[in-house]
Scaffold this active site. Sequence first.
Site, mmCIF file in Angstrom:
data_model
loop_
_atom_site.group_PDB
_atom_site.id
_atom_site.type_symbol
_atom_site.label_atom_id
_atom_site.label_comp_id
_atom_site.label_asym_id
_atom_site.label_seq_id
_atom_site.Cartn_x
_atom_site.Cartn_y
_atom_site.Cartn_z
ATOM 1 N N HIS A 1 57.497 -15.916 117.169
ATOM 2 C CA HIS A 1 58.008 -15.110 118.285
ATOM 3 C C HIS A 1 59.530 -15.240 118.297
ATOM 4 C CE1 HIS A 1 57.450 -13.694 122.653
ATOM 5 N NE2 HIS A 1 58.747 -13.930 122.542
ATOM 6 N N ARG B 1 54.148 -7.587 129.197
ATOM 7 C CA ARG B 1 54.239 -8.869 129.908
ATOM 8 C C ARG B 1 55.620 -9.486 129.715
ATOM 9 N NH1 ARG B 1 55.505 -14.182 128.991
ATOM 10 N NH2 ARG B 1 54.430 -14.087 126.977
ATOM 11 N N ASP B 2 55.911 -9.943 128.530
ATOM 12 C CA ASP B 2 57.171 -10.626 128.266
ATOM 13 C C ASP B 2 58.350 -9.662 128.367
ATOM 14 O OD1 ASP B 2 58.853 -12.695 127.594
ATOM 15 O OD2 ASP B 2 58.505 -12.548 125.453
ATOM 16 N N HIS C 1 63.585 -13.890 119.046
ATOM 17 C CA HIS C 1 64.535 -13.106 119.831
ATOM 18 C C HIS C 1 65.715 -12.766 118.930
ATOM 19 C CE1 HIS C 1 63.167 -13.890 124.179
ATOM 20 N NE2 HIS C 1 62.190 -14.290 123.385
ATOM 21 N N ASN D 1 63.574 -9.621 123.073
ATOM 22 C CA ASN D 1 62.647 -9.940 121.997
ATOM 23 C C ASN D 1 62.915 -9.067 120.777
ATOM 24 O OD1 ASN D 1 60.510 -11.789 123.239
ATOM 25 N ND2 ASN D 1 60.551 -10.125 124.730
ATOM 26 N N CYS E 1 63.755 -14.474 128.411
ATOM 27 C CA CYS E 1 63.126 -15.480 129.259
ATOM 28 C C CYS E 1 63.856 -15.579 130.597
ATOM 29 C CB CYS E 1 63.154 -16.840 128.559
ATOM 30 S SG CYS E 1 62.443 -18.132 129.575
#
Length: 314
Positions: free
Chosen positions: A221, A25-26, A223, A263, A254
């Site tokens: 979460h 997804r991300d 990065h 990420n 993002c």
Amino acid sequence: MSALPMVVPEPGLPTKVTIYEVGPRDGLQNEKTSVPTPVKAEFVQRLLQAGLPIVEATSFVHPKWVPQLADAAELMTGLTADLGDRARELPVLVPNERGLDRAVELGMRHVAVFASATETFAEKNLNRTLESQFEMFAPTVARAVAQGMDVRGYVSMCFGDPWEGAVPVDQVVAVGKRLLDLGVGQLSLGDTIGVATAGHVRALVQAFVAAGVPTDRLALHFHDTYGQALTNVHAGLQEGVTTYDASAGGLGGCPYAKSATGNLATEDLVWFLTGLGIEHGVDLAAVVGTSTWMAGQLGRPSPSAVVRALGSAG
């Protein structure tokens, strides 16, 4: 070169960690080249086979905003055909009630909403103010909980915002607590542009605990924009946080934050945890092989340091 690090435990850290895989997804949402649905399905299944306990599969977002994920329903239908009931356990992002409707139709059991810790990002990403975003989330979360679904709340820009700069810790805690009050089960605190440092991580976790939020309700979460992601994981571990988001091969960023890079790579996290003797249940070689394969699908090398180090053997 050894395919696994020497294990040297560090006293005082958790003995087990949950890796929350967000690659499908991300990781893929920001890709300019369209990834075929069968490739996405294989990506999800390979990650599950590698032992990742949670794999976030897609987002039921309007195709106008994230064209890459326009095939969400098709993907989940196909995964259900392949995996049966297990596919319904895969988390999906639902930006609003329309997204929730689609998730409910497909029998999904785990959904997530995506909030902002800052005014500017709420406006740019959600077309809402910092305050009015909760009006959008409230019915979505309430309906999901009433359906017996588990709801996760992502909070973006927790450590810094490219338009506003530093984000006050108490502001992040206030947003997180509002989501928990709505019925969200777990908060994922996002370092959306990768500017967090270890002391900041510890301060934010401590502030949530001081506000009555136990660490088992928190996930982190990170990065790796400034190379701090694993240092920040270590800080989180020292504070007792045991869930960490990661993306296979370090994919993602993002789409609404231009300065955001990838990420934290799942492989880098697995190597780090393995060296500390922390249980995670993930087969490193299998994830490296999967990320090497996906890098081939995308036509570029993985940014993950561990994939670069071990990928030639995968």
